[in-house]
Design an enzyme around this catalytic site. Structure first.
Site, PDB file in Angstrom:
ATOM      1  N   HIS A 243      27.930  24.160  84.236  1.00 30.71           N
ATOM      2  CA  HIS A 243      28.296  22.989  83.444  1.00 30.71           C
ATOM      3  C   HIS A 243      27.025  22.190  83.160  1.00 30.71           C
ATOM      4  O   HIS A 243      26.271  21.876  84.090  1.00 30.71           O
ATOM      5  CB  HIS A 243      29.218  22.062  84.235  1.00 30.71           C
ATOM      6  CG  HIS A 243      30.520  22.652  84.682  1.00 30.71           C
ATOM      7  ND1 HIS A 243      31.720  22.339  84.085  1.00 30.71           N
ATOM      8  CD2 HIS A 243      30.822  23.509  85.685  1.00 30.71           C
ATOM      9  CE1 HIS A 243      32.705  22.965  84.706  1.00 30.71           C
ATOM     10  NE2 HIS A 243      32.191  23.680  85.686  1.00 30.71           N
TER      11      HIS A 243
ATOM     12  N   ASN B 196      30.261  25.527  90.244  1.00 35.10           N
ATOM     13  CA  ASN B 196      31.215  25.578  91.337  1.00 35.10           C
ATOM     14  C   ASN B 196      31.479  27.031  91.725  1.00 35.10           C
ATOM     15  O   ASN B 196      31.513  27.907  90.856  1.00 35.10           O
ATOM     16  CB  ASN B 196      32.529  24.919  90.911  1.00 35.10           C
ATOM     17  CG  ASN B 196      32.344  23.454  90.532  1.00 35.10           C
ATOM     18  OD1 ASN B 196      31.680  22.713  91.241  1.00 35.10           O
ATOM     19  ND2 ASN B 196      32.913  23.043  89.397  1.00 35.10           N
TER      20      ASN B 196
ATOM     21  N   HIS C 204      29.683  30.195  85.608  1.00 32.47           N
ATOM     22  CA  HIS C 204      29.338  29.294  84.513  1.00 32.47           C
ATOM     23  C   HIS C 204      28.575  28.110  85.052  1.00 32.47           C
ATOM     24  O   HIS C 204      28.801  27.673  86.190  1.00 32.47           O
ATOM     25  CB  HIS C 204      30.595  28.813  83.769  1.00 32.47           C
ATOM     26  CG  HIS C 204      31.675  28.286  84.652  1.00 32.47           C
ATOM     27  ND1 HIS C 204      32.510  29.110  85.380  1.00 32.47           N
ATOM     28  CD2 HIS C 204      32.058  27.025  84.952  1.00 32.47           C
ATOM     29  CE1 HIS C 204      33.366  28.375  86.064  1.00 32.47           C
ATOM     30  NE2 HIS C 204      33.101  27.096  85.831  1.00 32.47           N
TER      31      HIS C 204
END
Ligand code: 5GP
Length: 122
Positions: free
Chosen positions: A108, A93, A106
């Site tokens: 996921h 995101n 990051h």
């Protein structure tokens, strides 16, 4: 695009060892750890150790060594989770429309159940 990195974000604090984490993998340039609020039986966050805000920031500004290290770390996490048979979803995101909560890039890796459609209408 010039991204300003906030060194007080929670993942920066994890990298500095100020907050504990459940580490899955650590390499020279990357860290993978379990999400504190897992959305699936397996939910791992893979982050670079460098100060990158979003995926495009990382891809534009990180060194070749950091990018290769990150990509290999993702592969090693997937292998460790054993996702080859049933698959997984990788999500990153960015910013307001991406609903990014933590402003340190990051990825996921979520696995262990069917994920449903890629996007829901809102
Ligand atoms: P984002 O919405 O930015 O893509 O996702 C941030 C993720 O970080 C969320 O899934 C959230 O549960 C996770 N998270 C937030 N704070 C912590 C923390 O202190 N430790 C861990 N392991 N995960 C966190």
């Amino acid at each position: 695009m010039a991204y300003a990195y906030d060194t007080s974000n929670i993942f920066a604090r994890i990298l500095r060892g100020e907050i504990p984490n459940s580490t899955v993998l650590e390499t020279e340039h990357s860290l993978a750890f379990r999400d504190i609020a897992p959305q699936a039986p397996d939910h791992v966050l893979v982050i670079p150790k460098g100060p990158y805000v979003t995926y495009d920031h990382f891809c534009a500004a990180a060194s070749d060594a950091e990018i290769v290290d990150f990509a290999r770390a993702v592969a090693r996490v997937c292998a460790a989770l054993g996702v080859e048979e049933n698959g997984y979803r990788a999500i990153t995101n960015a910013g307001t429309h991406g609903v990014q909560e933590v402003p340190h890039f990051h990825m996921h890796i979520v696995a262990g159940r069917p994920m449903g459609r890629m996007l829901e209408q809102s």
